[in-house]
Design a protein around this motif. Structure first.
Motif, PDB file in Angstrom:
ATOM      1  N   ASN A 248       0.817  -0.936   0.097  1.00  0.00           N
ATOM      2  CA  ASN A 248      -0.216   0.028  -0.100  1.00  0.00           C
ATOM      3  C   ASN A 248       0.875   1.328   0.084  1.00  0.00           C
ATOM      4  O   ASN A 248       2.048   1.183   1.061  1.00  0.00           O
ATOM      5  CB  ASN A 248      -0.573   0.265   1.179  1.00  0.00           C
ATOM      6  CG  ASN A 248      -2.073  -0.982   0.604  1.00  0.00           C
ATOM      7  OD1 ASN A 248      -2.453  -1.255   0.279  1.00  0.00           O
ATOM      8  ND2 ASN A 248      -2.859  -0.718   2.481  1.00  0.00           N
TER       9      ASN A 248
ATOM     10  N   GLU B 262       1.084   5.309   0.633  1.00  0.00           N
ATOM     11  CA  GLU B 262       0.389   5.986   1.713  1.00  0.00           C
ATOM     12  C   GLU B 262       0.220   7.157   1.623  1.00  0.00           C
ATOM     13  O   GLU B 262       1.390   7.339   2.053  1.00  0.00           O
ATOM     14  CB  GLU B 262       0.233   5.251   3.097  1.00  0.00           C
ATOM     15  CG  GLU B 262      -0.579   6.477   4.172  1.00  0.00           C
ATOM     16  CD  GLU B 262      -0.974   6.350   5.160  1.00  0.00           C
ATOM     17  OE1 GLU B 262      -0.243   7.082   6.228  1.00  0.00           O
ATOM     18  OE2 GLU B 262      -1.183   4.828   5.891  1.00  0.00           O
TER      19      GLU B 262
ATOM     20  N   VAL C 260      -4.443   6.120  -0.426  1.00  0.00           N
ATOM     21  CA  VAL C 260      -4.068   5.203  -0.653  1.00  0.00           C
ATOM     22  C   VAL C 260      -3.954   4.653  -1.416  1.00  0.00           C
ATOM     23  O   VAL C 260      -5.017   3.931  -1.973  1.00  0.00           O
ATOM     24  CB  VAL C 260      -4.061   4.420   0.800  1.00  0.00           C
ATOM     25  CG1 VAL C 260      -3.208   2.985   0.700  1.00  0.00           C
ATOM     26  CG2 VAL C 260      -4.046   4.740   1.654  1.00  0.00           C
TER      27      VAL C 260
ATOM     28  N   ARG D 196      -3.171   0.421  -3.828  1.00  0.00           N
ATOM     29  CA  ARG D 196      -2.956  -0.508  -3.635  1.00  0.00           C
ATOM     30  C   ARG D 196      -2.428  -1.234  -4.421  1.00  0.00           C
ATOM     31  O   ARG D 196      -3.053  -0.892  -5.983  1.00  0.00           O
ATOM     32  CB  ARG D 196      -3.700  -1.795  -3.267  1.00  0.00           C
ATOM     33  CG  ARG D 196      -3.705  -3.096  -3.579  1.00  0.00           C
ATOM     34  CD  ARG D 196      -2.723  -3.896  -2.110  1.00  0.00           C
ATOM     35  NE  ARG D 196      -3.236  -3.140  -1.218  1.00  0.00           N
ATOM     36  CZ  ARG D 196      -4.498  -4.524  -0.453  1.00  0.00           C
ATOM     37  NH1 ARG D 196      -5.014  -5.218  -0.970  1.00  0.00           N
ATOM     38  NH2 ARG D 196      -4.871  -4.363   0.993  1.00  0.00           N
TER      39      ARG D 196
END
Length: 226
Positions: free
Chosen positions: A56, A58, A116, A118
């Motif tokens: 992830n 962020e 975020v 992925r």
């Protein structure tokens, strides 16, 4: 002389230990390099990371952190922004640029001021993934009216960007557009067309339809494989 010999021995051992020690892991935290914006009304961050399994990314303000989920530790290659990500960014969206896996915006700034993304690498070993995160910085208005008219080119480009992101998030590396047409069906504008998604050993043709708001922002996207 004896003490001098011991000192030289310890110094040699310390040097060997330093030379043979493993290289420390790269920090998961990164501060953005600030770049000029081509459109003052649009913000953008560009991220490139080497990913082995899944991570992830962020983004918070002008900083970003890698949170590994599986595989070897991810490594930064690029992080640059036109400015800090606002706490409540309008029209936050992602555009995948490079990488065979998937890149998905899973968390936006309306919940805590964080974006975020992925990144999933379905293959083996490190692969470079690059994506852009965009947001609207707001456009000046006078007497309640926008500073410019939304043109047909605007709605087509907005639809293309949304369709490309959706197809690439299905695992297609390249997206090529075919026919595209725009028409007004009452309250909202619609854009219809075809696109081809390419990935290793396979190409698929899609039909798509975008419904847009009067300000040119994409409201809904439908995509179907032909």
């Amino acid at each position: 002389m004896k003490h001098k010999g011991l000192f030289l021995t310890f110094a040699l051992l310390a040097a060997l230990a330093w030379l043979t020690a493993p290289v420390s892991a790269q920090s998961p935290n990164r501060r953005a390099n600030l770049i000029s914006a081509t459109d003052p009304h649009e913000g953008r961050c560009t991220v490139s990371v080497l990913v082995d399994g899944a991570t992830n990314v962020e983004i918070r303000g002008d900083s970003a952190t890698l949170h590994d989920i599986s595989g070897e530790p991810s490594r930064w290659r690029r992080f640059e922004c036109t400015g800090p990500l606002p706490y409540r960014a309008a029209d936050l969206r992602i555009r995948a640029v490079e990488g065979d896996g998937t890149m998905t915006l899973t968390h936006d700034t309306y919940n805590g001021g964080v974006a975020v993304v992925r990144v999933n690498n379905a293959g083996r070993g490190d692969e470079l993934y690059t994506f852009d995160v965009f947001w609207d910085n707001g456009r000046p208005s006078a007497s309640g009216f926008a500073d410019r008219e939304v043109t047909e080119d605007d709605v087509v480009q907005s639809c293309r960007s949304a369709v490309e992101t959706k197809i690439r998030n299905e695992g297609y590396r390249y997206v090529r557009f075919g026919s595209i047409s725009a028409d007004d069906r009452g309250v909202n504008e619609w854009v219809d067309g075809t696109a081809t998604g390419d990935r290793p050993g396979r190409s698929d043709v899609f039909s798509f339809s975008c419904r847009l708001n009067p300000d040119g922002q994409v409201r809904h996207v439908d995509i179907s494989r032909r």
